[in-house]
Scaffold this active site. Structure first.
Site, PDB file in Angstrom:
ATOM      1  N   GLY A  19       0.858  -1.194   0.000  1.00 16.93           N
ATOM      2  CA  GLY A  19       0.000   0.000   0.000  1.00 16.93           C
ATOM      3  C   GLY A  19       0.888   1.235   0.000  1.00 16.93           C
ATOM      4  O   GLY A  19       2.072   1.168  -0.346  1.00 16.93           O
ATOM      5  N   ARG A  26       0.861  -3.681  12.372  1.00 14.90           N
ATOM      6  CA  ARG A  26      -0.098  -3.719  13.480  1.00 14.90           C
ATOM      7  C   ARG A  26       0.077  -5.043  14.218  1.00 14.90           C
ATOM      8  O   ARG A  26       0.253  -6.084  13.572  1.00 14.90           O
ATOM      9  CB  ARG A  26      -1.503  -3.629  12.895  1.00 14.90           C
ATOM     10  CG  ARG A  26      -2.608  -3.418  13.873  1.00 14.90           C
ATOM     11  CD  ARG A  26      -2.487  -2.187  14.782  1.00 14.90           C
ATOM     12  NE  ARG A  26      -3.330  -1.091  14.443  1.00 14.90           N
ATOM     13  CZ  ARG A  26      -2.896   0.140  14.159  1.00 14.90           C
ATOM     14  NH1 ARG A  26      -1.610   0.430  14.171  1.00 14.90           N
ATOM     15  NH2 ARG A  26      -3.739   1.114  13.884  1.00 14.90           N
ATOM     16  N   HIS A  47       5.573   1.552  19.504  1.00 10.53           N
ATOM     17  CA  HIS A  47       4.534   1.990  18.550  1.00 10.53           C
ATOM     18  C   HIS A  47       4.643   3.501  18.265  1.00 10.53           C
ATOM     19  O   HIS A  47       3.700   4.260  18.516  1.00 10.53           O
ATOM     20  CB  HIS A  47       3.128   1.635  19.074  1.00 10.53           C
ATOM     21  CG  HIS A  47       2.098   1.586  17.968  1.00 10.53           C
ATOM     22  ND1 HIS A  47       1.049   0.703  17.959  1.00 10.53           N
ATOM     23  CD2 HIS A  47       1.955   2.333  16.837  1.00 10.53           C
ATOM     24  CE1 HIS A  47       0.298   0.907  16.888  1.00 10.53           C
ATOM     25  NE2 HIS A  47       0.839   1.889  16.185  1.00 10.53           N
ATOM     26  N   GLU A  88      -0.271  -5.123  22.895  1.00  6.48           N
ATOM     27  CA  GLU A  88       0.476  -3.966  23.398  1.00  6.48           C
ATOM     28  C   GLU A  88      -0.431  -3.086  24.262  1.00  6.48           C
ATOM     29  O   GLU A  88      -1.633  -3.047  24.024  1.00  6.48           O
ATOM     30  CB  GLU A  88       1.079  -3.166  22.226  1.00  6.48           C
ATOM     31  CG  GLU A  88       0.057  -2.589  21.278  1.00  6.48           C
ATOM     32  CD  GLU A  88       0.700  -1.888  20.087  1.00  6.48           C
ATOM     33  OE1 GLU A  88       1.540  -2.485  19.407  1.00  6.48           O
ATOM     34  OE2 GLU A  88       0.324  -0.723  19.833  1.00  6.48           O
TER      35      GLU A  88
END
Ligand code: DGY
Length: 320
Positions: free
Chosen positions: A155, A238, A285, A267
């Protein structure tokens, strides 16, 4: 009377000012995550919400929020939002695509280089006062220049990662649900291959797919077993796309050479075994976390909320 909206976590002041021009705003600027109960209670009389990826928006919550018309996530990922439940309750859901591609691709490269060149391991060693002189074989790393890069998920972010690889003269392979257009392939100088071929050929495998039922544990024990023992795995997509336990097993058995991780299953409670590996670079993250990008994400989410509640058609609507 202005519609009431909730901002579930801390955002920038000018984003709140912008929202306040249109809405009566309640906000959680103390930035403590809200429990499902607290979120439902605070949203019960609200028409809209500016949410983050830790807010679970599901049928149980929506049943308790009859006035809710729009949920605008400050993230491109939206696996925290049940789109079917939103549809059933007539709630518009939006995300923030596009504005974080470059920051996330830059950070992917930070992980690639730090992992390949053992940067965090070497720094920890230096800070611990262990450096007593130059040695020929000190912290020997792996070459990135000229290596083969395998991108899983082509993407916008995958493409941005590919373009940065040109400066490193890399061979670029990619796997995606379906091949991207010839123009994009050419711009990225990337060749479409099967996932198996990508795993077998790549020196560095980097993950960039969204998380969904279809991508749950896309990379697990079977896939890790196909990677070269000298290869590195990079993950800034993710939690859940990668089977963390399978990665821990592969690292323990030295079936791959290292990993650079920004996201985790469950997480912020990452598996403590990750902390024991010197050949793993760990980040909390933060791939999209530059001042400019996080600001753009929050403002885009706010613009979506204004468009949703004033015109009924936000630009980044996920459930038209
Ligand atoms: C996103 O936008 O999905 C990012 O993971 C947020 O940091």
């Amino acid at each position: 009377m202005k519609p009431k909206v909730l901002v579930t976590r801390e955002v920038f002041d000018d984003v709140l000012d912008y929202l306040a021009k249109h809405f009566e705003v309640s906000s959680n600027q103390a930035d403590q995550p809200l429990s499902a109960q607290e979120l439902a209670a605070k949203l019960a009389d609200k028409a809209g919400a500016l949410t983050v990826l830790t807010d679970r928006i599901d049928a149980a919550l929506l049943e308790r929020c009859p006035q809710l018309k729009a949920v605008c996530n400050i993230a491109v990922g939206y696996n925290n939002i049940d789109l079917d439940a939103c549809r059933a309750h007539g709630v518009m859901a939006t995300n923030t695509p596009g504005v974080l591609d470059d920051a996330t691709a830059d950070f992917t490269w930070a992980l690639i280089l730090a992992t390949a060149r053992r940067l965090t391991e070497a720094e920890a060693w230096l800070r611990a006062g262990q450096w007593h002189g130059w040695k020929l074989k000190q912290f020997l790393g792996r070459d990135v220049f000229g290596a083969t890069l395998g991108i899983v998920g082509m993407g916008r972010i995958g493409q941005s990662v590919a373009k940065r690889a040109h400066g490193f003269d890399m061979k670029i392979l990619y796997y995606n649900r379906k091949p991207v257009s010839a123009d994009i392939e050419q711009a990225c100088r990337a060749r479409y291959v099967s996932l198996d071929e990508l795993l077998a050929q790549s020196d560095i495998v980097t993950l960039h797919t969204p998380y969904s039922d279809a991508t749950h544990h896309l990379i697990g024990a079977k896939e890790l077993a196909k990677m070269k023992p000298s290869a590195l795995l990079i993950h800034a997509a993710r939690g859940g796309v990668l089977d963390d336990l399978a990665l821990i097993a592969a690292l323990k058995e030295q079936r791959i050479a290292g990993a650079g991780l920004d996201v985790y299953e469950g997480e912020p409670k990452l598996n403590p075994e990750f902390l024991t590996f010197k050949n793993v670079v760990l980040a909390p993250h933060i791939a999209s976390s530059t001042e400019r990008t996080r600001h753009r994400m929050a403002m885009l989410a706010a613009e979506n909320l204004v468009a949703a509640l004033t015109a009924g058609r936000p630009p980044n609507l996920l459930n038209p």
